[in-house]
Design a protein around this motif. Sequence first.
Motif, PDB file in Angstrom:
ATOM      1  N   LYS A  58       0.855  -1.203   0.000  1.00  0.00           N
ATOM      2  CA  LYS A  58       0.000   0.000   0.000  1.00  0.00           C
ATOM      3  C   LYS A  58       0.890   1.251   0.000  1.00  0.00           C
ATOM      4  O   LYS A  58       0.596   2.245  -0.674  1.00  0.00           O
ATOM      5  N   THR A  59       1.980   1.190   0.769  1.00  0.00           N
ATOM      6  CA  THR A  59       2.888   2.342   0.856  1.00  0.00           C
ATOM      7  C   THR A  59       3.609   2.559  -0.478  1.00  0.00           C
ATOM      8  O   THR A  59       3.735   3.694  -0.954  1.00  0.00           O
ATOM      9  N   ILE A  60       4.049   1.465  -1.070  1.00  0.00           N
ATOM     10  CA  ILE A  60       4.715   1.570  -2.387  1.00  0.00           C
ATOM     11  C   ILE A  60       3.728   2.138  -3.412  1.00  0.00           C
ATOM     12  O   ILE A  60       4.080   2.986  -4.244  1.00  0.00           O
ATOM     13  N   SER A  61       2.477   1.731  -3.304  1.00  0.00           N
ATOM     14  CA  SER A  61       1.458   2.220  -4.234  1.00  0.00           C
ATOM     15  C   SER A  61       1.266   3.746  -4.095  1.00  0.00           C
ATOM     16  O   SER A  61       1.192   4.467  -5.097  1.00  0.00           O
ATOM     17  N   LEU A  62       1.227   4.236  -2.853  1.00  0.00           N
ATOM     18  CA  LEU A  62       1.119   5.694  -2.636  1.00  0.00           C
ATOM     19  C   LEU A  62       2.348   6.419  -3.186  1.00  0.00           C
ATOM     20  O   LEU A  62       2.232   7.466  -3.822  1.00  0.00           O
ATOM     21  N   LEU A  63       3.512   5.848  -2.906  1.00  0.00           N
ATOM     22  CA  LEU A  63       4.754   6.454  -3.413  1.00  0.00           C
ATOM     23  C   LEU A  63       4.731   6.533  -4.939  1.00  0.00           C
ATOM     24  O   LEU A  63       5.080   7.557  -5.533  1.00  0.00           O
ATOM     25  N   LYS A  64       4.293   5.453  -5.562  1.00  0.00           N
ATOM     26  CA  LYS A  64       4.237   5.414  -7.031  1.00  0.00           C
ATOM     27  C   LYS A  64       3.320   6.503  -7.554  1.00  0.00           C
ATOM     28  O   LYS A  64       3.625   7.195  -8.528  1.00  0.00           O
ATOM     29  N   THR A  65       2.173   6.675  -6.891  1.00  0.00           N
ATOM     30  CA  THR A  65       1.211   7.681  -7.323  1.00  0.00           C
ATOM     31  C   THR A  65       1.818   9.081  -7.260  1.00  0.00           C
ATOM     32  O   THR A  65       1.715   9.860  -8.214  1.00  0.00           O
ATOM     33  N   VAL A  66       2.467   9.371  -6.139  1.00  0.00           N
ATOM     34  CA  VAL A  66       3.081  10.707  -5.990  1.00  0.00           C
ATOM     35  C   VAL A  66       4.174  10.906  -7.048  1.00  0.00           C
ATOM     36  O   VAL A  66       4.300  11.985  -7.631  1.00  0.00           O
ATOM     37  N   ILE A  67       4.933   9.856  -7.299  1.00  0.00           N
ATOM     38  CA  ILE A  67       6.011   9.971  -8.294  1.00  0.00           C
ATOM     39  C   ILE A  67       5.426  10.161  -9.701  1.00  0.00           C
ATOM     40  O   ILE A  67       5.839  11.059 -10.440  1.00  0.00           O
ATOM     41  N   VAL A 157      11.325  12.392  -2.937  1.00  0.00           N
ATOM     42  CA  VAL A 157      10.028  11.956  -2.431  1.00  0.00           C
ATOM     43  C   VAL A 157      10.288  11.176  -1.140  1.00  0.00           C
ATOM     44  O   VAL A 157      11.040  10.201  -1.126  1.00  0.00           O
ATOM     45  N   ALA A 158       9.675  11.664  -0.051  1.00  0.00           N
ATOM     46  CA  ALA A 158       9.786  10.986   1.241  1.00  0.00           C
ATOM     47  C   ALA A 158       8.431  10.384   1.563  1.00  0.00           C
ATOM     48  O   ALA A 158       7.406  10.812   1.013  1.00  0.00           O
ATOM     49  N   ILE A 159       8.425   9.418   2.462  1.00  0.00           N
ATOM     50  CA  ILE A 159       7.119   8.908   2.898  1.00  0.00           C
ATOM     51  C   ILE A 159       6.519   9.910   3.885  1.00  0.00           C
ATOM     52  O   ILE A 159       5.404  10.372   3.696  1.00  0.00           O
ATOM     53  N   ILE A 160       7.285  10.273   4.899  1.00  0.00           N
ATOM     54  CA  ILE A 160       6.787  11.277   5.851  1.00  0.00           C
ATOM     55  C   ILE A 160       7.850  12.362   6.062  1.00  0.00           C
ATOM     56  O   ILE A 160       9.020  12.061   6.337  1.00  0.00           O
ATOM     57  N   ASP A 161       7.433  13.601   5.894  1.00  0.00           N
ATOM     58  CA  ASP A 161       8.269  14.749   6.239  1.00  0.00           C
ATOM     59  C   ASP A 161       7.752  15.260   7.582  1.00  0.00           C
ATOM     60  O   ASP A 161       6.583  15.637   7.689  1.00  0.00           O
ATOM     61  N   ARG A 162       8.615  15.236   8.588  1.00  0.00           N
ATOM     62  CA  ARG A 162       8.178  15.648   9.930  1.00  0.00           C
ATOM     63  C   ARG A 162       8.020  17.162  10.059  1.00  0.00           C
ATOM     64  O   ARG A 162       7.674  17.672  11.122  1.00  0.00           O
ATOM     65  N   LYS A 163       8.293  17.870   8.990  1.00  0.00           N
ATOM     66  CA  LYS A 163       8.105  19.331   8.941  1.00  0.00           C
ATOM     67  C   LYS A 163       8.910  20.033  10.018  1.00  0.00           C
ATOM     68  O   LYS A 163       8.380  20.814  10.801  1.00  0.00           O
ATOM     69  N   GLN A 164      10.182  19.673  10.060  1.00  0.00           N
ATOM     70  CA  GLN A 164      11.045  20.316  11.049  1.00  0.00           C
ATOM     71  C   GLN A 164      12.212  21.024  10.374  1.00  0.00           C
ATOM     72  O   GLN A 164      13.339  20.999  10.852  1.00  0.00           O
ATOM     73  N   GLY A 165      11.897  21.624   9.237  1.00  0.00           N
ATOM     74  CA  GLY A 165      12.883  22.516   8.607  1.00  0.00           C
ATOM     75  C   GLY A 165      13.512  22.035   7.315  1.00  0.00           C
ATOM     76  O   GLY A 165      14.232  22.794   6.659  1.00  0.00           O
ATOM     77  N   ALA A 166      13.265  20.777   6.925  1.00  0.00           N
ATOM     78  CA  ALA A 166      13.964  20.244   5.750  1.00  0.00           C
ATOM     79  C   ALA A 166      13.550  20.952   4.445  1.00  0.00           C
ATOM     80  O   ALA A 166      14.410  21.271   3.618  1.00  0.00           O
ATOM     81  N   VAL A 177      11.115  18.953  -2.207  1.00  0.00           N
ATOM     82  CA  VAL A 177      10.806  17.777  -1.375  1.00  0.00           C
ATOM     83  C   VAL A 177       9.291  17.529  -1.345  1.00  0.00           C
ATOM     84  O   VAL A 177       8.529  18.368  -0.879  1.00  0.00           O
ATOM     85  N   ASP A 178       8.891  16.388  -1.851  1.00  0.00           N
ATOM     86  CA  ASP A 178       7.492  15.949  -1.804  1.00  0.00           C
ATOM     87  C   ASP A 178       7.357  14.892  -0.718  1.00  0.00           C
ATOM     88  O   ASP A 178       8.309  14.150  -0.478  1.00  0.00           O
ATOM     89  N   SER A 179       6.196  14.771  -0.103  1.00  0.00           N
ATOM     90  CA  SER A 179       6.015  13.618   0.787  1.00  0.00           C
ATOM     91  C   SER A 179       4.653  12.996   0.551  1.00  0.00           C
ATOM     92  O   SER A 179       3.713  13.654   0.095  1.00  0.00           O
TER      93      SER A 179
END
Length: 211
Positions: A58-67, A157-166, A177-179
């Motif tokens: 499921k995670t790979i599928s989401l990543l593929k979609t974003v890519i 493309v990251a799975i989760i960006d913790r939104k701490q400055g990156a 940077v996409d997540s």
Amino acid sequence: MSNLRDLDYQEQLREEIVTFLYDVGAIRLGNFTLSSGNHSSFYIDLRMLQSYPLYFRKTISLLKTVILLGVGIDNFDYICSIPTSGTIFGSSLAYELFKPHIYVRKDPKTYGTQKKIEGNLVPGSRVLFIEDVVTTGNSLLSAVKSIADCTTHNRVVAIIDRKQGATEKFQEYNVFVDSVISIVRAIEILRNNNRISHEDYNTIKREMTKI
Ligand SMILES: O=P(O)(O)OC[C@H]1O[C@H](OP(=O)(O)OP(=O)(O)O)[C@H](O)[C@@H]1O
Ligand SMILES: O=C(O)c1cc(=O)[nH]c(=O)[nH]1
């Protein structure tokens, strides 16, 4: 692939993945020291997904979609994983998308080939970096810099960006940077599904600007 543009389906996948991660202890509350040395009241261990084929897919599928929708299959030549956790996802994605794969070691091997970059990177290539979790972005930045001389028009493309400055850090290097899952959405999902208390929700939210 038939659900590529189905936003409701993607949102459903996000919700399933995030609640699953919490239920198997891959999203935890507590006191954690991060890779940067900073401290945090929560930790996201996406390495756990490799042990659960359904949720991994499921995670790979989401990543593929974003890519496919956000980057475009013809807009990058290589997938580059950030070890070690990023390689779990990056290598599977490269296989699925039929793209060459490389990874950049944190430090060069001290024996054998003594390489830092594993795989064959052709100079002048456009690289899509795959990271599991982005916090300060330092791990990613180190890899981006290591191959900067032979790459152009890099994306992340990251799975989760913790939104701490990156994100801000990468603007300087002209890297976008996409997540797949925003941390803000992840904690909303956990709160809405009664996984975390309102207090925990606020604690995590406060950390997004604190570190
Ligand atoms: O954005 P940053 O502040 O650099 O933090 C995020 C990095 O930390 C984690 O890796 P870790 O260093 O734990 O190594 P691992 O992937 O080998 O477990 C994670 O997988 C990222 O690579
Ligand atoms: O910053 C980190 O080291 C980090 C944070 C996190 O939530 N998950 C992770 O794998 N690494």
